[in-house]
Design an enzyme around this catalytic site. Sequence first.
Site, PDB file in Angstrom:
ATOM      1  CB  SER A  86     -98.031  74.580 -21.335  1.00  0.00           C
ATOM      2  OG  SER A  86     -96.407  74.369 -20.985  1.00  0.00           O
ATOM      3  CG  ASP A  89     -92.234  78.389 -23.160  1.00  0.00           C
ATOM      4  OD1 ASP A  89     -91.345  79.111 -23.696  1.00  0.00           O
ATOM      5  OD2 ASP A  89     -92.918  78.980 -22.089  1.00  0.00           O
ATOM      6  CD  GLU A 107     -94.961  81.171 -23.481  1.00  0.00           C
ATOM      7  OE1 GLU A 107     -95.331  80.473 -24.208  1.00  0.00           O
ATOM      8  OE2 GLU A 107     -94.424  81.017 -22.460  1.00  0.00           O
ATOM      9  CG  ASP A 126     -93.677  83.496 -19.783  1.00  0.00           C
ATOM     10  OD1 ASP A 126     -93.238  84.352 -18.619  1.00  0.00           O
ATOM     11  OD2 ASP A 126     -93.996  82.370 -19.304  1.00  0.00           O
ATOM     12  CE  LYS A 165     -96.707  81.960 -17.628  1.00  0.00           C
ATOM     13  NZ  LYS A 165     -95.296  81.402 -17.258  1.00  0.00           N
TER      14      LYS A 165
HETATM   15  O1  OSB Z   1     -93.036  79.176 -19.071  1.00  0.00           O
HETATM   16  O2  OSB Z   1     -95.425  79.346 -19.204  1.00  0.00           O
HETATM   17  C1  OSB Z   1     -94.200  78.581 -18.997  1.00  0.00           C
HETATM   18  C2  OSB Z   1     -94.954  76.158 -16.265  1.00  0.00           C
HETATM   19  C3  OSB Z   1     -94.225  76.309 -15.405  1.00  0.00           C
HETATM   20  C4  OSB Z   1     -92.560  77.500 -15.828  1.00  0.00           C
HETATM   21  C5  OSB Z   1     -93.084  77.953 -16.923  1.00  0.00           C
HETATM   22  C6  OSB Z   1     -93.814  78.199 -17.280  1.00  0.00           C
HETATM   23  C7  OSB Z   1     -94.892  76.534 -17.587  1.00  0.00           C
HETATM   24  C8  OSB Z   1     -96.179  75.997 -18.407  1.00  0.00           C
HETATM   25  C9  OSB Z   1     -97.019  75.855 -18.047  1.00  0.00           C
HETATM   26  O3  OSB Z   1     -95.942  76.739 -19.579  1.00  0.00           O
HETATM   27  C10 OSB Z   1     -98.508  76.111 -18.190  1.00  0.00           C
HETATM   28  C11 OSB Z   1     -99.581  76.004 -17.019  1.00  0.00           C
HETATM   29  O4  OSB Z   1     -99.882  76.172 -16.431  1.00  0.00           O
HETATM   30  O5  OSB Z   1    -100.152  75.217 -17.638  1.00  0.00           O
HETATM   31 MG    MG Z   2     -93.133  80.264 -21.118  1.00  0.00          MG
END
Ligand code: OSB
Ligand code: MG
Length: 378
Positions: free
Chosen positions: A143, A197, A222, A247, A271
């Site tokens: 990400s 995202d 996303e 998400d 998550k």
């Molecule tokens: O939206 O997935 C998300 C990190 C902090 C808050 C929201 C998100 C994220 C990431 C990190 O995309 C993904 C990772 O931990 O590698």
């Molecule tokens: Mg996300």
Amino acid sequence: MNGSPPLEVSRVTMREIHLPLVELFEISSGATRDRRICLLELETADGARSWSECVAGENPNYSPETVETAWIAIRDWLAPRLLGRELAAPSEAASLLAESVRGHRMARAALEMGVWGLAAELAGSSLARLLGGVRERVETGISLGIQSDPEALARRARLELDAGYRKLKMKVRPGADVEFVEAVRRAVGGDAPLAVDANAAYRLEDTGALEALDELELMMVEQPLAADDLVRHARLQERMKTPLCLDESVRDPHHVEDMAALDAGRIVNLKPGRVGGLAASLKIHELCTQHGLGLWCGGMLETGIGRAYNVALASLPGFELPGDLSPSRRYWAEDVVEPEWTMEDGRVQVPLGRPGLGVQVRRDRIEELTVREERLEG
Ligand code: OSB
Ligand code: MG
């Protein structure tokens, strides 16, 4: 899951550690560099222990919860329910923690996941096996935060795909979206597994950007719209050929049922910390399979402790898309576990054969990083 010995948590130690990310991570609603992380250590009267991690962030920009609210919730409302209570199975922890509590899912999850970690420890089984995991390796995506300009993002994307990542997800926001992703698509070619995202930054009326993104052969978009907006996500999915992935919208198994009923998206980013823990995650895993929804395991910039839970969960059969499960070095100069999480050929190994989390937690390092500590006993 049913053969596990009874467990009773007799002490919870809460710690806040400060740990800088190796690079600034910017999403549509804010940037993070210096992480504040709440870690828990659960113990039984016999001295069995396990660690867990709360995924709440520093600011309420992803979720209403923060490190500070989670600290209060765990200390004042949640841990007291768990301490000294005998559980017949780890699956009982979630309802005990949820009864008459609205929200605070990240706080609940930190304790609930700790109970599963402890149960794995007591059973001498890996957490992955306790959950029903089958994969020896899980496919990994990266990400990427919002970068300074499209060319910088394109260079970075090229580099990360060369490093072996099986999915490249780019953070977008209005004003840093179509041009950025187009530059990446040009640089990496038509077949590269790209996703975006938005962290809820768009409105249904933002047709220009959303329609242009729909032409870029993305694996998914996303969370384009607000967390509470399943109905508008359904309207948007109707207009787009690219699968939407939810998400922030999925905080409970019933949101997955609603998503399927409304066709508000085709993929779930799960998550465990966001949905109250592993029991809810197992339920969502089941619902995704049942409704034919795509599923992968997301991340919240966890240390190696939170990552152990994510990797274990992602080893279940329904997680067929690459997760945000980067190796330790993508986040930290030095992780708090040993061995650190590594990636080989775009995959992270699941420690199926090792008891508990499958990694050693470095207490010495955690003590160095600790800025506050509270010990709770029943
Ligand atoms: O939206 O997935 C998300 C990190 C902090 C808050 C929201 C998100 C994220 C990431 C990190 O995309 C993904 C990772 O931990 O590698
Ligand atoms: Mg996300």
